[in-house]
Design a protein around this motif. Sequence first.
Motif, mmCIF file in Angstrom:
data_model
loop_
_atom_site.group_PDB
_atom_site.id
_atom_site.type_symbol
_atom_site.label_atom_id
_atom_site.label_comp_id
_atom_site.label_asym_id
_atom_site.label_seq_id
_atom_site.Cartn_x
_atom_site.Cartn_y
_atom_site.Cartn_z
ATOM 1 N N PRO A 37 -13.177 11.118 26.007
ATOM 2 C CA PRO A 37 -12.879 11.679 24.532
ATOM 3 C C PRO A 37 -11.705 12.510 24.286
ATOM 4 C CG PRO A 37 -14.174 13.078 26.134
ATOM 5 C CD PRO A 37 -13.959 11.781 26.765
ATOM 6 N N THR A 38 -11.086 12.269 23.064
ATOM 7 C CA THR A 38 -9.891 13.264 22.729
ATOM 8 C C THR A 38 -10.143 13.886 21.596
ATOM 9 O OG1 THR A 38 -9.157 11.320 21.555
ATOM 10 C CG2 THR A 38 -8.433 11.253 23.773
ATOM 11 N N ALA A 39 -9.138 14.979 21.387
ATOM 12 C CA ALA A 39 -9.482 15.857 20.043
ATOM 13 C C ALA A 39 -9.323 15.104 18.717
ATOM 14 C CB ALA A 39 -8.509 16.997 20.198
ATOM 15 N N LYS A 40 -10.342 14.924 18.023
ATOM 16 C CA LYS A 40 -10.277 14.388 16.747
ATOM 17 C C LYS A 40 -10.269 12.785 16.867
ATOM 18 C CE LYS A 40 -10.351 17.813 13.620
ATOM 19 N NZ LYS A 40 -11.236 17.876 12.396
ATOM 20 N N ASN A 41 -10.571 12.454 18.168
ATOM 21 C CA ASN A 41 -10.244 10.997 18.297
ATOM 22 C C ASN A 41 -8.926 10.448 18.017
ATOM 23 O OD1 ASN A 41 -11.317 8.733 19.878
ATOM 24 N ND2 ASN A 41 -11.931 7.734 17.910
ATOM 25 N N PHE A 42 -7.882 11.450 18.178
ATOM 26 C CA PHE A 42 -6.717 11.013 17.937
ATOM 27 C C PHE A 42 -5.861 9.930 19.015
ATOM 28 C CE2 PHE A 42 -5.196 14.252 14.751
ATOM 29 C CZ PHE A 42 -6.089 13.884 13.666
#
Length: 170
Positions: A37-42
């Motif tokens: 997972p990454t923040a906001k899927n960026f």
Amino acid sequence: MEYKELIRERFSCRKYADKPVEPEKLAAILADGLTAPTAKNFQPYKIWVMQSQAAVDAVNSVTRCGYGAPMFLVVGADRSTAWVREFDNANFADVDASIVTTQLMLSIHDQGLRSVWVGWFDAPKLQEICPEMAGYDLVAILPVGYGADDAVPSPRHTESKPEEELIAYL
């Protein structure tokens, strides 16, 4: 391997056998890393697979922490494409790349291989040798390979600060 077993058995390996990593194991590790997972899927990160002799030599020239591994994964964070929290302008590139690195490490162990998170390396020199890494914050180098027969966890592996220093209940 069950998750609890995986996180308890994994250790920082600092000695590797002279045995190559099978392509199918590397593919599985990379596939697992891409699910992080990454923040906001960026997804503001890049993983460089350092497996040619020139690439392995490049890594070994910027750190004394290669430990004889046959290959390395280098993880970089691209601050220009990361999510930024509006309240304090905190950029999540390094956080996201660290999550990816952690997921790679767990997958490496799950594949029967070993690794260690290396932070002690000359990032500017590595970027000079590998210009495709320019513009990234290099977060980690992961040596990847089979642990040597006598590779063991550090004596400090199971040491921890007391729970009351690490956890606060509010």
